[in-house]
Scaffold this motif. Sequence first.
Motif, short mmCIF file in Angstrom:
data_model
loop_
_atom_site.label_atom_id
_atom_site.label_comp_id
_atom_site.label_asym_id
_atom_site.label_seq_id
_atom_site.Cartn_x
_atom_site.Cartn_y
_atom_site.Cartn_z
N GLN A 175 0.84 -0.99 0.04
CA GLN A 175 0.09 0.17 0.01
C GLN A 175 1.03 1.19 0.05
O GLN A 175 2.08 1.17 -0.60
N GLY A 209 -3.85 2.30 -0.60
CA GLY A 209 -5.18 2.01 0.02
C GLY A 209 -5.53 0.53 -0.65
O GLY A 209 -6.68 0.19 -0.10
N SER A 210 -4.52 -0.23 -1.06
CA SER A 210 -5.20 -1.59 -1.80
C SER A 210 -5.31 -2.61 -0.79
O SER A 210 -4.46 -2.52 0.08
N MET A 211 -6.21 -3.39 -1.08
CA MET A 211 -6.62 -4.47 -0.12
C MET A 211 -5.66 -5.70 -0.80
O MET A 211 -5.09 -5.70 -1.87
N GLY A 229 -10.82 5.26 -2.71
CA GLY A 229 -10.83 4.70 -1.38
C GLY A 229 -12.27 5.06 -0.67
O GLY A 229 -13.33 5.41 -1.19
N ASN A 264 -9.47 -1.74 -5.81
CA ASN A 264 -10.26 -2.55 -4.68
C ASN A 264 -11.76 -2.74 -5.19
O ASN A 264 -12.54 -3.08 -4.26
N GLN A 268 1.78 -3.71 3.73
CA GLN A 268 0.45 -3.79 3.35
C GLN A 268 -0.43 -4.33 4.58
O GLN A 268 0.23 -5.16 5.25
N GLU A 290 -3.22 -2.13 6.09
CA GLU A 290 -3.93 -1.24 6.89
C GLU A 290 -5.46 -1.53 6.34
O GLU A 290 -6.26 -1.22 7.09
N THR A 291 -5.63 -1.55 5.06
CA THR A 291 -6.78 -1.86 4.48
C THR A 291 -7.43 -3.02 4.99
O THR A 291 -8.78 -3.06 4.89
N ASN A 292 -6.93 -4.02 5.12
CA ASN A 292 -7.72 -5.33 5.72
C ASN A 292 -7.78 -5.61 7.00
O ASN A 292 -8.23 -6.44 7.49
#
Length: 658
Positions: free
Chosen positions: A117, A203-205, A367, A409, A435, A437-439
């Motif tokens: 991310q 911001g990617s999952m 996002g 996403n 990575q 944060e988004t998950n």
Amino acid sequence: MTKTPRSLLPALLTPLLLALSAATAHAEVRLSNVFGDHMVLQRDRPLHLWGTATPGQTLTVELAGRKGTARVGADGRWRVQLAALPAGGPHRVVVKGDQTVELKDVLIGDVWLLGGQSNMEWPLAQTDTGPQEVASPQNAQLRHLRVPLRASVTPEAEIVPAPWVVAEPGRVGEFSAVGYHFARQMQAVQGVPIGLIQTAWGGSMLETWVRRDAALRDPDLAPAVKALPTDNAAFSVAMRQLLTQRVSAWQPGLPLQDPDASRWSAAEDLDRNWPTLQTPGLWEGQGLAMLDGVVWMRKRLELSAAQAAGAAQLHLGAIDDCDETWVNGQRVGGQCGYELPRRYALPAGLLRAGANWIAVRVTDTGGGGGFDGPPADMRLDTAAGAVSLAGAWRARVEQIATSAGPAANDAPTLGHNGLVAPLQGLSVRGVLWYQGETNAGRAAAYAEGFKRLIQDWRYQFDDPKLPVFFVQLAAWRPLAENRPAAGDWAELRESQAAALALPHTGMATAIDLGDPIDIHPRNKRSVGNRLAALALHEFGLRAASATGPRLLGHEVRGGEIQLRFGNTAGGLRTARSGEPLRGFFVAGADRRWVPADARFDGDRIVLRSAAVAAPVAARYAWANNPSEANIVGGDGLPLPPLRTDDWPLDTAARRYGR
């Protein structure tokens, strides 16, 4: 004018048509977009090169004395394998067919793939040491390729064209800061060229980085992947239809087609039939999933004469991404930046005794969207005290924004298809990953998902021992928001650590490097250095393990819990000499967590609490913001978060799509 007899036209046109056909069929000799001047290719591995050219011809490919030939297929594609080369250069790549193509200043060294991310994406220029680093002398044997962001519903054969950039003063500011510091440390020890290929997407999952075939084997991801349209254009049409239906159901009776929003900032009761959103809180989790665009949010506020008297300060916290704000019909401010706290001065006379209206036009460009941050950051500071603005706000969607293609996403596999699939065939030395944060909302599921991703990327890059070194999430969010031994970020950190069960992995703990109000801590040097230490140990170039202390076991003795540690690098200590041990919690059979008193006993830590006579479990640094936890090894590396219990996690039932 003499006319050509109709019977002679076929004979005259045939040569012309054949010439046009030949011109159309001819295609210039090209190397794939991932290859370019100044690139770095992986040393000591077979070298794979590929591209396009006119079908049927045979190409010769040469690099540093290594030669090969390739027959161009009917689809216009070719691929060649050359024998491995040791570190060195600069070299030239020469491809000869009906044309000759040459790439210059090609180095052979170690190639590292950077994934994740925005914290991996974060540029060197915007870090705490960025200005000094950018201006300092550089090692021209460090190169960086930033793969342009593109999501796709099908695997792409090519990346969007982008240059390989040589590390030079003034140019390195655009490099991934984590990757840059990692590479500098590796070069200081190894002395070989390093190429960084950055595929991170803010911001990617996790799920967007999964290969399609792997996603189809995952029961949580398969339905979404099977439902994808056939191409990107069809996806955009389908997405707009879906969002239109979703918004219409969320705000029934309120037209979405060209609404007249000219008076939505007015100081009047015009929103009684609008639905509500709870603030702070992003609207994606409140019925408007995947919505980018413009949403108006309004709040009526009753003030006393004392509160309305004089000037005031409006605090709205962070707004994702842009806002325009009115109070009683008067515009008081607006700015863009999802991490920026909004504070607007209100002049005396603007507020009124009785009813007041705050209107905020929020534009979300991608996002999450809406008000974000702690509730305490949403308030109106008046001469008579603060008035909370957290809670329900009236809201209405003005515009839906859809792009020409999907975003990362929108579904699983989309980021992989656009950025990683075109790299298949490259040899890389390893992967750096930051990575998660988004998950965090579905943290428990990340444990198996991340392990599957690592194993599948090893399959894709044809290296079952491909090293993968990753960053355990830094501390974030105000300390006041911490709950005792709880938090989805804490659970995500545990799920990240579960990947250490796989060989050739390493975790750089960053709980001591966070920022309570910024999800992007600016200290990227320490992160890169810790990743480099893990890699150097993996490659036998550093004796110490660089993992930080690790829990070996625990036992309950009377009213105490004893934790036993290894990898202490000479002994456990606190980060600052003489300070008390912090960050520990214990619980009894009732599973109620309370802070614990802690003391060192050699490589053990002994916990007890007067509030828990018979403790059965312990946790350490188990919070969204564990920055107060202060145990390190003799090398200064932090003790990662831990727990001795196996009680169900709060996020256990949350999975992708449900």
